[in-house]
Design a protein around this motif. Structure first.
Motif, PDB file in Angstrom:
ATOM      1  N   PRO A  45      18.214  13.995  10.246  1.00  0.00           N
ATOM      2  CA  PRO A  45      17.562  12.709  10.512  1.00  0.00           C
ATOM      3  C   PRO A  45      16.034  12.755  10.357  1.00  0.00           C
ATOM      4  CG  PRO A  45      19.210  13.176  12.194  1.00  0.00           C
ATOM      5  CD  PRO A  45      19.061  14.423  11.383  1.00  0.00           C
ATOM      6  N   GLU A  46      15.405  13.881  10.737  1.00  0.00           N
ATOM      7  CA  GLU A  46      13.949  13.983  10.621  1.00  0.00           C
ATOM      8  C   GLU A  46      13.508  13.916   9.163  1.00  0.00           C
ATOM      9  OE1 GLU A  46      11.633  16.811  12.967  1.00  0.00           O
ATOM     10  OE2 GLU A  46      13.453  17.252  14.090  1.00  0.00           O
ATOM     11  N   ALA A  47      14.227  14.609   8.303  1.00  0.00           N
ATOM     12  CA  ALA A  47      13.893  14.591   6.875  1.00  0.00           C
ATOM     13  C   ALA A  47      14.127  13.201   6.290  1.00  0.00           C
ATOM     14  CB  ALA A  47      14.726  15.625   6.122  1.00  0.00           C
ATOM     15  N   LEU A  48      15.213  12.548   6.719  1.00  0.00           N
ATOM     16  CA  LEU A  48      15.498  11.194   6.227  1.00  0.00           C
ATOM     17  C   LEU A  48      14.409  10.220   6.664  1.00  0.00           C
ATOM     18  CD1 LEU A  48      19.341  10.936   6.917  1.00  0.00           C
ATOM     19  CD2 LEU A  48      18.200  11.487   4.764  1.00  0.00           C
ATOM     20  N   LYS A  49      13.872  10.418   7.853  1.00  0.00           N
ATOM     21  CA  LYS A  49      12.794   9.553   8.347  1.00  0.00           C
ATOM     22  C   LYS A  49      11.555   9.694   7.479  1.00  0.00           C
ATOM     23  CE  LYS A  49      10.198   8.400  12.538  1.00  0.00           C
ATOM     24  NZ  LYS A  49       9.960   8.761  13.967  1.00  0.00           N
ATOM     25  N   ILE A  50      11.276  10.919   7.064  1.00  0.00           N
ATOM     26  CA  ILE A  50      10.128  11.145   6.166  1.00  0.00           C
ATOM     27  C   ILE A  50      10.361  10.418   4.839  1.00  0.00           C
ATOM     28  CG2 ILE A  50       8.938  12.900   4.780  1.00  0.00           C
ATOM     29  CD1 ILE A  50       9.279  14.820   7.143  1.00  0.00           C
ATOM     30  N   LEU A  51      11.571  10.540   4.300  1.00  0.00           N
ATOM     31  CA  LEU A  51      11.888   9.871   3.028  1.00  0.00           C
ATOM     32  C   LEU A  51      11.751   8.353   3.158  1.00  0.00           C
ATOM     33  CD1 LEU A  51      15.007  11.818   1.677  1.00  0.00           C
ATOM     34  CD2 LEU A  51      12.670  11.875   0.780  1.00  0.00           C
ATOM     35  N   SER A  52      12.208   7.813   4.268  1.00  0.00           N
ATOM     36  CA  SER A  52      12.224   6.353   4.440  1.00  0.00           C
ATOM     37  C   SER A  52      10.832   5.741   4.392  1.00  0.00           C
ATOM     38  CB  SER A  52      12.907   5.981   5.760  1.00  0.00           C
ATOM     39  OG  SER A  52      12.111   6.391   6.865  1.00  0.00           O
ATOM     40  N   MET A  90       0.853  -1.194   0.000  1.00  0.00           N
ATOM     41  CA  MET A  90       0.000   0.000   0.000  1.00  0.00           C
ATOM     42  C   MET A  90       0.886   1.240   0.000  1.00  0.00           C
ATOM     43  SD  MET A  90      -2.967   1.025   2.738  1.00  0.00           S
ATOM     44  CE  MET A  90      -3.855   2.566   2.590  1.00  0.00           C
ATOM     45  N   ALA A  91       0.558   2.208  -0.852  1.00  0.00           N
ATOM     46  CA  ALA A  91       1.379   3.412  -0.967  1.00  0.00           C
ATOM     47  C   ALA A  91       1.268   4.244   0.301  1.00  0.00           C
ATOM     48  CB  ALA A  91       0.933   4.231  -2.182  1.00  0.00           C
ATOM     49  N   SER A  92       2.394   4.823   0.715  1.00  0.00           N
ATOM     50  CA  SER A  92       2.407   5.663   1.907  1.00  0.00           C
ATOM     51  C   SER A  92       1.856   7.040   1.576  1.00  0.00           C
ATOM     52  CB  SER A  92       3.834   5.771   2.430  1.00  0.00           C
ATOM     53  OG  SER A  92       4.699   6.193   1.394  1.00  0.00           O
ATOM     54  N   GLU A  93       1.242   7.666   2.571  1.00  0.00           N
ATOM     55  CA  GLU A  93       0.715   9.013   2.385  1.00  0.00           C
ATOM     56  C   GLU A  93       1.733  10.026   2.898  1.00  0.00           C
ATOM     57  OE1 GLU A  93      -3.148   9.583   3.945  1.00  0.00           O
ATOM     58  OE2 GLU A  93      -3.992   7.795   3.022  1.00  0.00           O
ATOM     59  N   ARG A 111      15.439   4.979  -1.194  1.00  0.00           N
ATOM     60  CA  ARG A 111      16.598   5.062  -2.090  1.00  0.00           C
ATOM     61  C   ARG A 111      17.177   6.476  -2.105  1.00  0.00           C
ATOM     62  NH1 ARG A 111      13.926   1.208  -6.838  1.00  0.00           N
ATOM     63  NH2 ARG A 111      14.376  -0.755  -5.758  1.00  0.00           N
ATOM     64  N   LEU A 112      16.303   7.482  -2.097  1.00  0.00           N
ATOM     65  CA  LEU A 112      16.797   8.860  -2.040  1.00  0.00           C
ATOM     66  C   LEU A 112      17.490   9.111  -0.707  1.00  0.00           C
ATOM     67  CD1 LEU A 112      16.982  11.552  -3.520  1.00  0.00           C
ATOM     68  CD2 LEU A 112      14.806  12.215  -2.472  1.00  0.00           C
ATOM     69  N   GLU A 113      16.948   8.551   0.353  1.00  0.00           N
ATOM     70  CA  GLU A 113      17.584   8.646   1.676  1.00  0.00           C
ATOM     71  C   GLU A 113      18.997   8.073   1.624  1.00  0.00           C
ATOM     72  OE1 GLU A 113      17.038   6.775   6.193  1.00  0.00           O
ATOM     73  OE2 GLU A 113      16.008   5.897   4.466  1.00  0.00           O
ATOM     74  N   SER A 114      19.157   6.914   1.002  1.00  0.00           N
ATOM     75  CA  SER A 114      20.463   6.279   0.899  1.00  0.00           C
ATOM     76  C   SER A 114      21.431   7.132   0.084  1.00  0.00           C
ATOM     77  CB  SER A 114      20.324   4.890   0.266  1.00  0.00           C
ATOM     78  OG  SER A 114      21.587   4.283   0.091  1.00  0.00           O
TER      79      SER A 114
END
Length: 597
Positions: free
Chosen positions: A25-32, A1-4, A292-295
Motif C-alpha cells: 500500500p505504501e508504494a501504491l500511495k507513492i504511485l497515486s 501542476m506536476a507532482s514531485e 494508472r500504474l497503480e491500477s
C-alpha cells in the motif's frame, strides 16, 4: 501542476511472502501521487547475476537496490524506484528490480513465473540479465518466456476456437522492448569466423533449427517466443568488472578501480535505456502515469491471488472504469466553474441562459473526451449527459427563483406608495378611478424600465395585478362621476386586458418550451459530434497499432522463411557439392579405364 518525487531509495512494490504476492500500500500511495508519464524499466534474471547493480546505475546512484554478496537471492518480490527521467523532461523513470529467478531456497518455480510475467506486463523495457554466453543452457534458464502463454491473456474472452497460442499472437502489440544483458562475457563476438555486433550475436543466437523432433521443438520454443512476443530486441555484453574476490565490494568501488571496458559498457547501456526506452503505453495510445500504474499492479496481483490469469484487456477496462468515472466528475466540475464565472442570475431571457449553458457544456464534453478512454457502450458519456441535463434544469430553476425574487422586490418598492395612497383613501372620491388607473400605468412603465428582471417579469407582474383586482373594482364602483355604462365598459376593458396578458404568458411558455426542446437536441448533437471525432481518432490509432503488430508478425514470418530458405539452400549446395565430387570421381575412373583400353 506536476507532482514531485521524493524517493531517496527503492521500496517494495509487490511483496512475495511465503509464496503469496501482495501489493504494498505504501508504494501504491507513492504511485497515486505521480501524474507524469512513466518510462518503466524492469530487470529479471537468475539470482546473483548483478541485476541490482545495473538498476542502481540507471538511478544514478551507487547504492539503492540491494546487491548482496552471498549465493542467496537478496531481492524478494518486485522493488520500485521512481526518479526523474534524466533525458525526458516531464517524465518519470520507474525502475523495477525483481527477485532472482531459480533461487534454490524457494524450491518452487511457480512464483518465479509470476514475477517474470508481472515484470513483462508492467514494463515498457524488459531487461533479461544472465551470465556468460547465449548457449543452450542460457536458453533453458529462460524457459519462463515459454510459460507466458500460460500466464498472460491478451483478451478477456477469447473466441471459442482460439487457443493460447493464437491469443499470444497479440502479445507483440503490448509487450515491452526486450534487452538481453550478458554479464562476464569473455568470448570473442563472432560466428563462422566473422565478427558480430552484440545485436547480431543475439539475432544469430535466436536462429531456429529445422526439423520437427521433440529435441528441435525444445530448442526452438524459447527462441520463437522471444522473436514473436517482443517487438524490439537489443543485446549488451559486459566484461567482468573486477576480480571475483572484489565483487562483494562492487558498490563501494570507484569507476577508476573497475575494468575500463566494463565502465564504458555500463555507460552505453544506460545511455541506450535513457534514449530509447519508450513511455509505458496501453492500447489506444494511453500513456501510463502513477495512478494508472497503480491500477495495473492491483489488477494483475489480484488476478493472480484469485487464481485467474492476468489479462491485459481486463486491466485496461478496470483502469477505464476508474478514469472514466473521474473524467465525468472532472467535466462536471469544469462546467460548474464555467457557469459560475459567466452566469449572473437572473438572466434577461431563457435563451441567454441556454446559450451560456451550451458553451459551458461543449467545453465540459471536451474535458471528458480528453480524459476518458475505452468507454464501453458510452455508459460514462451517457452519465455525463444526464448530469449536464440536470445541471441545466437546476440553473433554469435557480434562474426562475432569482427572477421571481428580483421582481417581487421591485413590485414592493415601486407599488408600495400606491398601496399606501389607496389605504389613505386618496382615490375614494369622484374622479379617483381615472387618477388610480393613470398612476397604475405610470408605475407599470417604471417597472418595465427596470433592467435584469429575468424570465418571470411578466408572470410576477400579472399575478400581482390580479391580486389587486378587488381593490381596483372597489375604486371603480365608488367613483360617482362614472355612469353605470362607463363602469361596465371599464370592467370589460380590464377583463380583455387580463385575458390578453394571460394569452401572452401562454405563448411565452410555449416559446420557452420550444427553446428547451431545441437546446436538448443541440446538446445531443454536440455529444454525437465530439464522440464521432474521438472515435475517428481512436480508429486511426487502432489501425496504426494493428499495422505495427501485423508488420512485426510479417517481419518475423519473413525471417523464419528466410532462415528456412537459407538452410534449404545450404543443404542443396551441399548436395550439389556431393554430386559434383561423385561425378568427378566417376569421370576420373572412366578416363582411367578408357586409357587402359
Amino acid at each position: 501542476m506536476a507532482s514531485e518525487i521524493h524517493m531517496t531509495g527503492p521500496m517494495c512494490l509487490i511483496e512475495n511472502t511465503n509464496g503469496r504476492l501482495m501489493a504494498n500500500p505504501e508504494a501504491l500511495k507513492i504511485l497515486s501521487a505521480i501524474t507524469q508519464p512513466m518510462v518503466v524499466v524492469a530487470i529479471v534474471g537468475l539470482y546473483r547475476t548483478g541485476k541490482s547493480y545495473l538498476m542502481n546505475k540507471l538511478a544514478g546512484k551507487k547504492k539503492g537496490f540491494s546487491l548482496g554478496s552471498t549465493v542467496q537471492s537478496h531481492t524478494k518480490g518486485i522493488w520500485m524506484w521512481c526518479v526523474p527521467h534524466p533525458k525526458k523532461p516531464g517524465h518519470i523513470l520507474v525502475l523495477l528490480d525483481t527477485e532472482g529467478l531459480g533461487d534454490v531456497e524457494k524450491g518452487d518455480n511457480q512464483n518465479d513465473s509470476w514475477i517474470f510475467a508481472l515484470a513483462v506486463l508492467l514494463s515498457s523495457t524488459f531487461v533479461y540479465n544472465s551470465m556468460g554466453t547465449i548457449n543452450q543452457q542460457a536458453m533453458d534458464q529462460l524457459y519462463y518466456v515459454t510459460e507466458l502463454t500460460h500466464r498472460i491473456r491478451s483478451k478477456s474472452s477469447p473466441d471459442e476456437n482460439e487457443n493460447e497460442v493464437e491469443d499470444s499472437a497479440d502479445f507483440v502489440s503490448f509487450f515491452p522492448d526486450f534487452v538481453w544483458t550478458l554479464r562476464d562475457f569473455s568470448l570473442d563476438l563472432e560466428a563462422d569466423g566473422q565478427p558480430l555486433t552484440p545485436d547480431e550475436y543475439l539475432t544469430y543466437s535466436l536462429k531456429l533449427k529445422k526439423g520437427t523432433s521433440q529435441k528441435d521443438e525444445t530448442f526452438n520454443l524459447p527462441r520463437l517466443c522471444i522473436r514473436k512476443f517482443f517487438p524490439k530486441k537489443k543485446c549488451f555484453v559486459f566484461d567482468r568488472p573486477v576480480h571475483r574476490r572484489k565483487l562483494a565490494q562492487l558498490e563501494k568501488l570507484q569507476d577508476e578501480e573497475l575494468d575500463p571496458e566494463f565502465v564504458q559498457q555500463v555507460a552505453d547501456f544506460c545511455s541506450y535505456i535513457f534514449s530509447n526506452s519508450k513511455t509505458k503505453t496501453l492500447s489506444g495510445g494511453i500513456q501510463v502515469n502513477g495512478p494508472r500504474l497503480e491500477s495495473l499492479v492491483l489488477t494483475y496481483v489480484n488476478a493472480i491471488s484469485s487464481g485467474d490469469l492476468p489479462c491485459m484487456e481486463n486491466a485496461v477496462l478496470a483502469l477505464a472504469q476508474i478514469e472514466n468515472s473521474a473524467a465525468v466528475q472532472k467535466a462536471i466540475a469544469h462546467y460548474e466553474q464555467q457557469m459560475g464565472q459567466k452566469v449572473q442570475l437572473p438572466t434577461e431571457s431563457l435563451q441567454e441562459l441556454l446559450d451560456l449553458h451550451r458553451d459551458s457544456e461543449s467545453k465540459a464534453i471536451e474535458v471528458f473526451i480528453r480524459s476518458s478512454f475505452k468507454d464501453v457502450d458510452h455508459l460514462f458519456q451517457k452519465e455525463l449527459a444526464a448530469q449536464l441535463d440536470k445541471k441545466r434544469d437546476d440553473f433554469c430553476k435557480q434562474n426562475q427563483e432569482a427572477s421571481s425574487d428580483r421582481c417581487s422586490g421591485l413590485l414592493q418598492v415601486i407599488f408600495s406608495p400606491l398601496e399606501e395612497e389607496v389605504k389613505a383613501g386618496i382615490y375614494s372620491k369622484p374622479g379617483g378611478y381615472r387618477l388610480f388607473v393613470q398612476k397604475l400605468q405610470d408605475l407599470k412603465k417604471k417597472y418595465y424600465e427596470e433592467p435584469r428582471k429575468g424570465t418571470q417579469a411578466e408572470e410576477i407582474l400579472q399575478t400581482y395585478l390580479k391580486s389587486k383586482e378587488s381593490v381596483t373594482n372597489a375604486i371603480l364602483q365608488t367613483d360617482q362621476i362614472l355612469t353605470e355604462k362607463e363602469k361596465e365598459i371599464e370592467v370589460e376593458r380590464v377583463k380583455a386586458e387580463s385575458a390578453q396578458a394571460s394569452a401572452e404568458m401562454v405563448e411565452e411558455m410555449q416559446i420557452k418550451y420550444q427553446q428547451m426542446m431545441e437546446e436538448k437536441e443541440k446538446s445531443y448533437q454536440e455529444h454525437v459530434k465530439q464522440l464521432t471525432e474521438k472515435m475517428e481518432r481512436e480508429r486511426a490509432q487502432l489501425l496504426e497499432e494493428q499495422e505495427k503488430t501485423l508488420t512485426s508478425k510479417l517481419q518475423e514470418q519473413a525471417r523464419v522463411l528466410k532462415e528456412r530458405c537459407q538452410g534449404e539452400s545450404t543443404q542443396l549446395q551441399n548436395e550439389i557439392q556431393k554430386l559434383q565430387k561423385t561425378l568427378k570421381k566417376k569421370t576420373k575412373r572412366y578416363m582411367s579405364h578408357k586409357l587402359k583400353i
